[in-house]
Design an enzyme around this catalytic site. Sequence first.
Site, PDB file in Angstrom:
ATOM      1  CE1 TYR A  48       0.695   1.843   4.145  1.00  0.00           C
ATOM      2  CE2 TYR A  48       0.999  -0.516   4.449  1.00  0.00           C
ATOM      3  CZ  TYR A  48       1.194   0.778   4.881  1.00  0.00           C
ATOM      4  OH  TYR A  48       1.876   1.021   6.042  1.00  0.00           O
ATOM      5  CG  PHE A  56       0.180   9.127   5.558  1.00  0.00           C
ATOM      6  CD1 PHE A  56       0.138   7.908   6.223  1.00  0.00           C
ATOM      7  CD2 PHE A  56      -0.921   9.493   4.791  1.00  0.00           C
ATOM      8  CE1 PHE A  56      -0.956   7.067   6.126  1.00  0.00           C
ATOM      9  CE2 PHE A  56      -2.022   8.646   4.692  1.00  0.00           C
ATOM     10  CZ  PHE A  56      -2.043   7.432   5.353  1.00  0.00           C
ATOM     11  CG  ASP A  57       3.309   4.048   6.310  1.00  0.00           C
ATOM     12  OD1 ASP A  57       4.529   3.893   6.113  1.00  0.00           O
ATOM     13  OD2 ASP A  57       2.619   3.225   6.926  1.00  0.00           O
ATOM     14  CB  ILE A 100      -7.953   2.058  10.502  1.00  0.00           C
ATOM     15  CG1 ILE A 100      -7.561   1.877   9.035  1.00  0.00           C
ATOM     16  CG2 ILE A 100      -6.802   2.647  11.312  1.00  0.00           C
ATOM     17  CD1 ILE A 100      -7.169   3.175   8.336  1.00  0.00           C
ATOM     18  CE1 TYR A 104      -4.084   5.203  12.836  1.00  0.00           C
ATOM     19  CE2 TYR A 104      -4.426   5.868  10.565  1.00  0.00           C
ATOM     20  CZ  TYR A 104      -3.870   5.009  11.490  1.00  0.00           C
ATOM     21  OH  TYR A 104      -3.112   3.956  11.068  1.00  0.00           O
ATOM     22  CG  PHE A 110      -4.704   3.522   2.785  1.00  0.00           C
ATOM     23  CD1 PHE A 110      -3.443   3.347   3.322  1.00  0.00           C
ATOM     24  CD2 PHE A 110      -5.696   4.111   3.562  1.00  0.00           C
ATOM     25  CE1 PHE A 110      -3.177   3.743   4.625  1.00  0.00           C
ATOM     26  CE2 PHE A 110      -5.426   4.511   4.850  1.00  0.00           C
ATOM     27  CZ  PHE A 110      -4.165   4.329   5.396  1.00  0.00           C
TER      28      PHE A 110
END
Length: 614
Positions: free
Chosen positions: A101, A111-112, A131, A157, A174
């Site tokens: 992902y 961010f990731d 999540i 979140y 994502f």
Amino acid sequence: VPALGPGAGLLSKSEQKKPEYRRAHTHTYRPCPQLSPPCESLSPVKMTRCVQGMIYLSLLVAFAACNAPPVPLDDILIEKTFVPEQCVRAVKVGDYVRYHYIGMFPDGKKFDSSYDRGSTYNVFVGKKQLIQGMDKALVGMCVNERSLVKIPPHLAYGKQGYGDIIPPDSILHFDVLLLDVWNPEDGVQINTYHTPAVCARKVEVSDYIRYHYNGTLLDGTLFDSSHTRMRTYDTYVGIGWLIAGMDQGLLGMCVGERRIITMPPSLGYGENGDGECSDIPGQASLVFDVVLLDLHNPRDGIAVTNQAVPESCTRKTVAGDFVRYHYNGSLLDGTFFDSSYSRNRTYDTYVGQGYVIAGMDEGLIGVCVGEKRTITIPPHLAYGEEGTGTKIPGSAVLVFDVHIIDFHNPSDNTEITVVFKPEECEKQTRKGDFVKYHYNASLMDGTSIDSTYNYGKTYNIVLGANQVVPGMEDGLMEMCVGERRHVIIPPHLGYGERGVTGEVPGSAVLVFDIELVEMEEGLPEGYMFIWNDDVSPDLFAEMDHDQNKQVEPSEFTDYIMRQVTEGKGRLAPGFDPYRIIDNMFSNQDRNGDGKITEAEFRLKADEAATHDEL
């Protein structure tokens, strides 16, 4: 930044309240009572300023709209960017997945990413390890499917965010690529896509097999192949030499069968994978595309099948016999490796004495001439673990389709069978007789060699004069005129190991069907001429026609031929008479001067017993 996955910072339901969204502008506008355009009644200068002001106001409104907060999502939004043609398997709640992902904000800022860490994200679905939005989005995805998943804050979140990485109330995007899915309840899955027409035997526990395979992950990534090494994978089955899934998946296969064996990591390489020998990540499902080439068990002996035995079989091979046979040699999967037919020559060998591989030594015992059989030989009775190099691989089962052409034993004699014998038989052939006979000659398998009938004349010989092979001499002895015989001659009494080029193969057993047509009685052994009447006491004087006390060759020849013509004497039949007479003269011309004197001349009866003069 700590490794951050979509499941990090999971919030409880009480913490996941829907955020409040406020309007960008709180004051209201009253409608203008004038319906005409606001700048219409102004002077040209003021009208220009009015138009410029309205344009500026429009720009401010557009700028405010672009910087307005994103429109809130009530649920996840999934945009499928790639869907495979075939869905190998779709994710269900409780499944374990491996996926890549990229995590982004709506403005595209990353961010990731699992790609940055060089490993997939591995997790159970539907067990609150992710999540909520990702847990929900993964259900129903197929292996190799790629989707853009948009998750609202209350399913991500929420108000807390995640440290300095994800601000509160963030919508998350994502880009997800699903690579693997399995369930703890999974076992080995087998999909057979080719089954041979004939399956004489199936793989059982403790069997030794040879097979080719392509090994891939569930997404199709190749991690290993026996084909690239150009060598089969050889192993025992069911005794722990293989990973558990392969041990199970190979059972019940037939030689030539093709199947796809899919196994979960618990039956493969587990949590750690196999990074040293191949690129198999941990917790990976494995897919093996397998074709079985060979199969045997260490307890196997040879197998004889497809026997075609001729109706007449008077004799079968025993140890010590010499056999001539044709063969086609192949591996168990049908791969050809050798043939005597391609060399246009039989394979000739002794059997039961270690001249051939043990399995063939055994398989050639008890066969008949003309018999055909298939001999299947396990490797421990053939070429073992080493094989022979390029043609026969190590640990290979061999299959020989054999046709027995003939066989004999070095102790064999000529075999004579009387087919017909006339009732009256006054004289039988013996050594020295001149015989005329017809014959048909063939090999043991019926292949014709020659026949006097084709030439329309008999074959004429003197028995005992080495004019035919020894076996034929034997076959013609003590025979009556008109008698017919079937004669089988072993090669050591025939044409031996060399044979006759283009006619009789080496070491071939010969078969003659003969018929005696005529015979002329021969002379006693050692004689080439005999007197029918009493010998004249003045023999030398009668030969000496010119009375010069010596006999010339012409005088000697004329005299002997006159005696034969007048019936007083007889030359050995079947030979050139003049050559016989020349030989007789040489024997009498003891000093070799070309003349016979009275002192030299002696009859055979007068010779010492040690001589054998003609």
